[in-house]
Design a protein around this motif. Structure first.
Motif, mmCIF file in Angstrom:
data_model
loop_
_atom_site.group_PDB
_atom_site.id
_atom_site.type_symbol
_atom_site.label_atom_id
_atom_site.label_comp_id
_atom_site.label_asym_id
_atom_site.label_seq_id
_atom_site.Cartn_x
_atom_site.Cartn_y
_atom_site.Cartn_z
ATOM 1 N N ASN A 118 8.016 0.247 24.585
ATOM 2 C CA ASN A 118 7.787 -0.327 23.164
ATOM 3 C C ASN A 118 9.105 -1.338 22.732
ATOM 4 O O ASN A 118 10.121 -0.990 23.082
ATOM 5 C CB ASN A 118 7.441 0.460 22.071
ATOM 6 C CG ASN A 118 6.446 -0.016 20.700
ATOM 7 O OD1 ASN A 118 6.350 -1.323 20.878
ATOM 8 N ND2 ASN A 118 5.901 0.565 20.030
ATOM 9 N N ALA A 119 8.855 -2.245 22.037
ATOM 10 C CA ALA A 119 9.750 -3.306 21.555
ATOM 11 C C ALA A 119 9.682 -3.599 20.177
ATOM 12 O O ALA A 119 8.431 -4.017 19.891
ATOM 13 C CB ALA A 119 10.199 -4.395 22.461
ATOM 14 N N VAL A 120 10.606 -3.659 19.281
ATOM 15 C CA VAL A 120 10.337 -4.361 17.804
ATOM 16 C C VAL A 120 11.763 -5.266 17.819
ATOM 17 O O VAL A 120 12.705 -5.034 18.184
ATOM 18 C CB VAL A 120 10.505 -3.406 16.766
ATOM 19 C CG1 VAL A 120 10.446 -3.969 15.650
ATOM 20 C CG2 VAL A 120 9.401 -2.165 17.038
ATOM 21 N N VAL A 121 11.226 -6.521 17.368
ATOM 22 C CA VAL A 121 12.175 -7.622 17.131
ATOM 23 C C VAL A 121 12.032 -8.027 15.698
ATOM 24 O O VAL A 121 11.180 -8.279 15.210
ATOM 25 C CB VAL A 121 11.705 -8.853 18.145
ATOM 26 C CG1 VAL A 121 13.012 -9.815 17.732
ATOM 27 C CG2 VAL A 121 11.813 -8.445 19.502
ATOM 28 N N LEU A 122 13.369 -8.060 15.207
ATOM 29 C CA LEU A 122 13.600 -8.223 13.799
ATOM 30 C C LEU A 122 14.544 -9.450 13.587
ATOM 31 O O LEU A 122 15.472 -9.880 14.590
ATOM 32 C CB LEU A 122 14.576 -7.012 12.915
ATOM 33 C CG LEU A 122 13.802 -5.897 12.970
ATOM 34 C CD1 LEU A 122 14.187 -4.958 11.975
ATOM 35 C CD2 LEU A 122 12.311 -6.012 12.196
ATOM 36 N N SER A 123 14.398 -10.236 12.712
ATOM 37 C CA SER A 123 15.363 -11.198 12.272
ATOM 38 C C SER A 123 16.236 -10.789 11.202
ATOM 39 O O SER A 123 15.959 -10.317 10.218
ATOM 40 C CB SER A 123 14.794 -12.619 11.714
ATOM 41 O OG SER A 123 15.495 -13.303 11.271
ATOM 42 N N GLU A 175 8.099 -9.396 21.455
ATOM 43 C CA GLU A 175 7.888 -7.996 21.669
ATOM 44 C C GLU A 175 7.248 -8.210 22.735
ATOM 45 O O GLU A 175 7.133 -6.936 23.466
ATOM 46 C CB GLU A 175 7.539 -7.547 20.306
ATOM 47 C CG GLU A 175 8.335 -7.440 19.179
ATOM 48 C CD GLU A 175 7.675 -7.223 17.804
ATOM 49 O OE1 GLU A 175 8.285 -7.028 16.944
ATOM 50 O OE2 GLU A 175 6.523 -6.980 17.764
ATOM 51 N N ASN A 176 5.720 -8.902 22.729
ATOM 52 C CA ASN A 176 4.988 -8.714 23.836
ATOM 53 C C ASN A 176 5.663 -8.918 25.348
ATOM 54 O O ASN A 176 5.480 -8.262 26.198
ATOM 55 C CB ASN A 176 3.839 -9.488 23.697
ATOM 56 C CG ASN A 176 2.916 -9.293 22.868
ATOM 57 O OD1 ASN A 176 2.724 -8.035 22.304
ATOM 58 N ND2 ASN A 176 2.388 -10.356 21.906
ATOM 59 N N GLN A 177 6.472 -10.000 25.489
ATOM 60 C CA GLN A 177 7.227 -9.948 26.605
ATOM 61 C C GLN A 177 8.239 -8.836 27.050
ATOM 62 O O GLN A 177 8.095 -8.555 28.252
ATOM 63 C CB GLN A 177 8.025 -11.439 26.562
ATOM 64 C CG GLN A 177 7.169 -12.747 26.311
ATOM 65 C CD GLN A 177 6.397 -13.145 27.714
ATOM 66 O OE1 GLN A 177 6.844 -12.337 28.742
ATOM 67 N NE2 GLN A 177 5.494 -13.761 27.574
ATOM 68 N N LEU A 178 9.009 -8.287 25.996
ATOM 69 C CA LEU A 178 9.613 -7.381 26.354
ATOM 70 C C LEU A 178 9.082 -6.272 26.870
ATOM 71 O O LEU A 178 9.613 -5.254 27.670
ATOM 72 C CB LEU A 178 10.512 -7.067 25.203
ATOM 73 C CG LEU A 178 11.655 -7.879 24.628
ATOM 74 C CD1 LEU A 178 12.303 -7.401 23.587
ATOM 75 C CD2 LEU A 178 12.766 -7.479 25.790
ATOM 76 N N SER A 179 7.920 -5.700 26.219
ATOM 77 C CA SER A 179 7.115 -4.672 26.719
ATOM 78 C C SER A 179 6.531 -4.660 28.165
ATOM 79 O O SER A 179 6.002 -3.508 28.634
ATOM 80 C CB SER A 179 5.931 -4.396 25.472
ATOM 81 O OG SER A 179 6.440 -4.332 24.248
ATOM 82 N N ARG A 180 6.475 -5.620 28.387
ATOM 83 C CA ARG A 180 6.084 -6.044 30.060
ATOM 84 C C ARG A 180 7.165 -5.861 30.856
ATOM 85 O O ARG A 180 6.774 -5.665 32.247
ATOM 86 C CB ARG A 180 5.624 -7.428 30.191
ATOM 87 C CG ARG A 180 4.047 -7.555 29.394
ATOM 88 C CD ARG A 180 3.633 -9.192 29.516
ATOM 89 N NE ARG A 180 2.835 -9.513 28.549
ATOM 90 C CZ ARG A 180 2.381 -10.854 27.907
ATOM 91 N NH1 ARG A 180 2.982 -11.813 28.469
ATOM 92 N NH2 ARG A 180 1.414 -10.953 27.281
#
Length: 815
Positions: free
Chosen positions: A643-648, A632-637
């Motif tokens: 904003n980004a949320v990653v789910l499994s 999420e931190n990498q995507l937000s950059r």
């Protein structure tokens, strides 16, 4: 109110829920015209209470009192109307609105027989065979005290569980009487007998191990016992124990002499899977240093971060990375191939040992929630207690043959390598090519007569699919050991029938507790039930189940798995605050350091533990630990992503895959995002799907509602290439298989398998299904090299033109 308050307090402690609804009956005779009427006017009132762990028992009871009075004000509103108003979809398996009822009978008969103007009334004991609710607490005011009876649903509870619940309720009432100002988070409700059992009775294995010895010293003892036995094999290269020992001695002396390596130093090891990998590990340990494994296939930014964060001054390679100088600077690089002649000039005798059992053996970097990986520091004594104690459950010996399948960046490799070498076994280093081919891997197991197989459950599935189609594989396996992620034991049924001699073992563990912490032999009972039983602690280890406030929870209650004992590692490299957060003092034994795993478990009455998932946003993907926050931190950059949320999520086959949900002023292609992420993250951390939303769903409290994020299956696949329909029978057949395995539609014949949700596990299933229809017309290597329907169909139709195995250049996908 106190009786109801203690029930709610107990359910809060059991479930950690902060919003609890309990039903309670009311006489329904609020109108004076009903006072003299015969009949049943009882109505049910649901009492909802918001509970905080910071509430005291007194505060909770005051909350309940206020809500109950409000309920009484509306007691005439029929319960059936409430159900109609609130429950739009009925679940016939449970009661609507609430599952627990509390009843107080404060109008008990004063005698067994009463007379009411010519009518004789007496108690009638009716046999109850059906529980109307999951739990009903019946309290009767006898005039001399309160009598309690619990009615329960036998589909959910057994008598032992309810008896424990009764004792816990009694403890809760006692706490209320003793001090009603105590906070709920501080309430201890288990009995002294239970506490002793949880702390000591279930952790009663005291094991001894050579506490003053290092890994290399025990290896050298084994060399003296079996100098001519084969220690390691890679393809055509085979080294005896004596040869392996001598080669690693030369490397160790070379490191000490030329690079001034001393005890406690960290030396990087970035090599491919060959015999040089084993020489490198032993050479570093013998030099007195600890090894830090780095996967050559990792992105350059991740390699650079790891080396910089660990302050590595010396890095050992095998020459496979030709541009290493462009990745790092200020680091001395040792090439096991280019420097071979210099290394071989050094003596072959064992070195004088300069490190101790309390020194570091290795540091392995795992995913970190802050955006960067973190290094776990593991000492020699941690590894020795794991593999070389006097209560060891395994009968490893010099006849065992071990395949080294996993990357040395994954700590299961420590078990594979030293489980073999410290007991005189033979290691078979498995090439990357073979790791991707289930049939080839099974042929290797058969040819080398492998006896001990260690696998991640998800990667084992490909072997199961291959081996259960035929019984032609003559396997010599004694053990199949699972680790790295949750195991669904039902996948073992067929293998158990075909290979009844194999002992299946489920080992639970984490890098921070030295690979493994719990042991469970999988029997037919687990294979049938499908429960992920992780068993009991390994020797010299302790396991506890704590709540979020580090209080013991009883048998049958889910809590966080906390590990203590000799396997607990030193902590995180250069992460003092994180170490203090995760490595804590055992509140019940301040001399013991325990590790808070973040995993959820439930203790069973026999002391074994059921694995129940995670309590945070960390998941296991193909055995590797993944902090979703790092992705999420990498995507937000990235550019204009807000904003980004990653789910499994789990696919139809039960395998986990990652989905990224993104808020952005602009919509980017999945291809662009994958390219961006691959610069910093390994392949197994790249989401399979990228879904752009206008906003994220929120809970009533305004927090992100992760459960409401949409499944990728409801979105039509947006192809990043021009869509082309299938043109022939072969393309149509492959297209159907892709759509089934990837659960996406429509798929064009020029779509890339790995860019629409595919991975190495799914391509193995795809290959198996294609091969059943078109046997031997396409190789699994071709599936990686030609990941489109059109190309794969072309190879099948023109199979004589497909590349041979020798000519195929494999692309590596981490398992």
């Amino acid at each position: 109110m106190s009786l109801l308050g203690c029930v709610k307090a107990l359910l809060h402690k059991y479930s950690h829920q902060e919003n609890i609804v309990i039903g309670t009956p009311i006489a329904g005779r609020g109108h004076y015209d009903l006072e003299e009427q015969l009949g049943l006017y009882i109505n049910m009132i649901p009492i909802r209470t918001e509970i905080s762990s910071e509430d005291s028992l007194r505060t909770l009871i005051e909350k309940i009192k206020a809500k109950t009075v409000m309920g009484y004000d509306h007691q005439a509103y029929p319960f059936d109307y409430i159900v109609e108003d609130l429950v739009k979809v009925r679940d016939t398996s449970r009661s609507p609105i609430f599952d627990v009822m509390v009843v107080l009978q404060n109008m008990a008969l004063t005698s067994d027989t009463e007379v009411l103007e010519g009518i004789q009334v007496k108690a009638y004991d009716a046999e109850q065979t059906i529980s109307k609710f999951d739990l009903t607490f019946n309290f009767v005011d006898t005039g001399e005290g309160i009598k309690g009876v619990i009615e329960f649903n036998t589909d959910l509870f057994d008598r032992d569980r309810i008896e424990r619940m009764v004792s816990h309720y009694e403890q809760m009432v006692s706490r209320l009487v003793d001090n009603d100002e105590v906070l709920l988070k501080d309430v201890e409700y288990i009995t002294k007998t239970e506490r002793n059992q949880l702390l000591e009775g279930f952790n009663d294995v005291n094991a001894e191990y050579p506490r003053d010895k290092t890994i290399q010293s025990i290896f050298e003892e084994q060399v003296l016992r079996t100098p001519e036995s084969i220690a390691v094999v890679f393809e055509d290269v085979a080294l005896s124990y004596s040869q392996l020992n001598e080669a690693s001695n030369q490397l160790a002396l070379y490191l000490r002499d030329k690079y001034k390596i001393k005890a406690g130093d960290l030396v990087g090891l970035m090599v491919e899977r060959t015999e040089l990998m084993i020489i490198g590990i032993l050479g570093i340990l013998k030099s007195g240093a600890a090894y830090l494994p780095i996967e050559p296939a990792y992105p350059e930014d991740r390699i650079r971060f790891t080396i910089t964060d660990a302050s590595i001054k010396t890095l050992i390679t095998d020459g496979s990375i030709t541009h290493i100088e462009s990745i790092i600077s200020g680091v001395s690089v040792v090439s096991l191939k280019e420097d071979k002649k210099q290394i071989e000039k050094y003596p072959v005798e064992n070195l004088q040992e300069i490190n101790t059992a309390k020194d570091l053996a290795y540091v392995i970097y795992t995913s970190g929630s802050t955006g960067n990986p973190k290094g776990v520091m593991v000492e020699h004594k941690n590894v020795i207690q794991l593999l070389y104690n006097d209560q060891f459950q395994f009968s490893f010996d010099e006849k065992d043959i071990w395949p080294v399948f996993h990357s040395i960046c994954f700590d299961v490799s420590v078990w594979e390598i030293f489980g073999g070498l410290l007991y005189g076994g033979k290691l078979i280093v498995v090439s990357k090519k073979t790791t991707l081919d289930p049939h080839g891997y099974l042929r290797l197991l058969e040819k080398e007569k492998v006896t001990v197989l260690n696998k991640i459950p998800s990667t084992f599935e490909g072997i199961v699919l291959q081996a259960t189609d035929t019984v032609s594989y003559d396997l010599a396996l004694r053990y199949v050991i699972f680790a790295g992620e949750a195991l669904n034991p039902t996948i073992l049924k067929k293998w158990h029938i075909i290979y009844p001699q194999i002992k299946f073992v489920n080992l639970y563990g984490i890098t921070e507790i030295t690979v493994h912490g719990n042991y469970k032999e999988i029997t037919a009972a687990e294979m049938e039930s499908g429960t992920n039983n992780i068993g009991k602690p390994l020797p010299a280890n302790n396991l506890y189940i704590f709540d979020q406030f580090n209080k013991l929870v009883p048998v049958g209650v889910i809590g966080e798995i906390v590990i203590g004992g000799e396997g607990v590692t030193r902590g995180y490299l250069n992460r003092k605050e994180l170490t203090q957060e995760r490595y804590i003092k055992n509140p019940y034994n301040l001399t013991e350091t325990v590790y808070r795993s973040g995993d959820l478990g439930m203790r069973m009455p026999n002391g074994e533990v059921l694995y129940c998932g995670r309590n945070d946003f960390q998941v296991k993907i193909r055995g590797f630990r993944v902090e979703l926050g790092e992705i999420e931190n990498q995507l937000s950059r990235y550019l204009k992503i807000e904003n980004a949320v990653v789910l499994s999520r789990d696919d139809a086959q039960g395998d986990k895959y990652l989905v990224a949900y993104i808020l952005s002023k602009e919509e980017y292609s999945g291809k662009d995002l994958r390219t961006y992420l691959k610069a910093t993250l390994p392949d197994y951390m790249i989401p399979a799907y990228f879904i752009f939303l206008e906003n994220f769903p929120l809970t009533f409290n305004g927090k992100l509602d992760r459960n409401a994020l949409p499944s990728p299956e409801i979105f039509e696949l947006k192809s990043e290439v021009k869509f082309e329909e299938a043109q022939n029978e072969v393309e149509s057949f492959i297209k159907l298989i892709w759509e089934d395995i990837l659960s996406v539609k429509p798929i064009g014949t020029r779509d890339n398998f790995f860019e629409i949700g595919g991975n190495s596990l799914k391509i193995i299933r795809t290959f198996k299904m294609i091969n059943e229809k078109y046997p031997d017309l396409i190789k699994i290597a071709d599936m990686f090299d030609y990941p489109t329907i059109k190309d794969q169909a072309y190879l099948i139709l023109n199979h004589s033109q497909s590349k041979s195995e020798e000519e195929t250049e494999f692309k590596v996908f981490e398992l």
